[in-house]
Design a protein around this motif. Structure first.
Motif, PDB file in Angstrom:
ATOM      1  N   ASN A  71      60.510  68.866  29.815  1.00 24.32           N
ATOM      2  CA  ASN A  71      60.977  70.054  30.753  1.00 24.32           C
ATOM      3  C   ASN A  71      60.156  70.946  31.532  1.00 24.32           C
ATOM      4  N   ALA A  78      61.596  76.900  27.736  1.00 22.27           N
ATOM      5  CA  ALA A  78      61.824  77.051  26.338  1.00 22.27           C
ATOM      6  C   ALA A  78      63.359  76.557  26.035  1.00 22.27           C
ATOM      7  N   ARG A  79      63.790  76.138  24.984  1.00 17.35           N
ATOM      8  CA  ARG A  79      65.061  75.944  24.485  1.00 17.35           C
ATOM      9  C   ARG A  79      65.989  77.270  24.350  1.00 17.35           C
ATOM     10  N   ARG A  80      65.473  78.185  23.991  1.00 18.36           N
ATOM     11  CA  ARG A  80      66.135  79.584  24.264  1.00 18.36           C
ATOM     12  C   ARG A  80      65.446  80.731  24.385  1.00 18.36           C
ATOM     13  N   HIS A 116      64.994  76.795  31.096  1.00 13.07           N
ATOM     14  CA  HIS A 116      65.322  76.339  29.652  1.00 13.07           C
ATOM     15  C   HIS A 116      65.857  74.938  29.310  1.00 13.07           C
ATOM     16  N   ARG A 123      65.764  71.765  25.863  1.00 12.23           N
ATOM     17  CA  ARG A 123      65.582  71.423  24.722  1.00 12.23           C
ATOM     18  C   ARG A 123      64.967  69.989  24.755  1.00 12.23           C
ATOM     19  N   LEU A 124      65.828  68.958  24.692  1.00 14.43           N
ATOM     20  CA  LEU A 124      65.647  67.530  24.992  1.00 14.43           C
ATOM     21  C   LEU A 124      65.013  67.310  26.183  1.00 14.43           C
ATOM     22  N   GLU A 144      66.635  67.837  29.984  1.00 12.14           N
ATOM     23  CA  GLU A 144      67.500  68.981  30.001  1.00 12.14           C
ATOM     24  C   GLU A 144      67.417  70.028  30.919  1.00 12.14           C
TER      25      GLU A 144
END
Length: 206
Positions: free
Chosen positions: A15, A119-121, A152, A154-155, A158
């Protein structure tokens, strides 16, 4: 005019690369050359504060840091991008930046810097602040966007769904381009800001 882009992710097509590609597209439209260096996953040790670089002119550990140093000197702008680990940047990237900024003797004044956190979150703003400190200690103007420079996901891939984050990257690249071009014109007309001849250094423990 050239921008050096450092990808601190160990995942070449993760990402973080999505965010950087969005910027690269804008730089290309604006006629700005880019060079992307994949830092994450490299074997880069941390600084040991030996001070030998002040005499040698380069880091004693001859790795990616010394390869990047001449590209850093030649560029007009530097983009540092990292995934977020425990509300911090990738440790490999930090090891490289510590040694790169400390061991290089050239004047970094008015090179434009931009940091990107992915980041994811959570943890992006802390990482964003952490990376910006390399610029602000070096006399480098920091490029901003319409929001803090974060994307943002995660996979892998995304981040392509984060429309606001990608727009933030595009705006960042345009603002960075404007800054670099404006500074280039300013240098021609006025030169660089004057510096005091003696650098003051104060120790708190005497």
């Amino acid at each position: 005019m050239k921008v050096l882009m450092l990808n601190g992710s160990p995942h070449k097509n993760g990402n973080t690369s999505v965010a950087l590609r969005e910027m690269e597209n804008i730089f290309a439209e604006e006629g700005i050359e880019t060079e992307l260096v994949q830092v994450g996953g490299k074997d880069i040790r941390g600084c040991i504060a030996c001070g030998a670089c002040s005499k040698k002119g380069s880091c004693v550990f001859d790795d990616e840091v010394n390869l990047i140093a001449p590209e850093f000197e030649a560029c007009s702008g530097l983009v540092i991008a990292s995934p977020v680990y425990y509300a911090s940047a990738n440790a490999t990237l930090i090891a490289l930046l510590d040694r790169l900024f400390y061991s290089t003797q050239f004047d970094k004044t008015m090179k434009v810097g931009a940091s990107v956190a992915v980041a994811r979150r959570g943890g992006t703003s802390a990482t964003f602040d952490e990376l910006n400190k390399y610029f602000t200690i070096s006399g480098m103007p920091v490029a901003s966007s319409q929001y803090w420079n974060s994307v943002h996901g995660r996979l892998p891939g995304e981040a392509e769904q984060d429309e606001e984050g990608l727009q933030t990257m595009r705006t960042l690249a345009r603002n960075m381009t404007f800054l670099m071009k404006s500074i280039a014109l300013g240098k021609e007309a006025f030169g660089l800001p004057d510096k005091e001849t003696e650098r003051k250094s104060t120790n708190f423990i005497r």
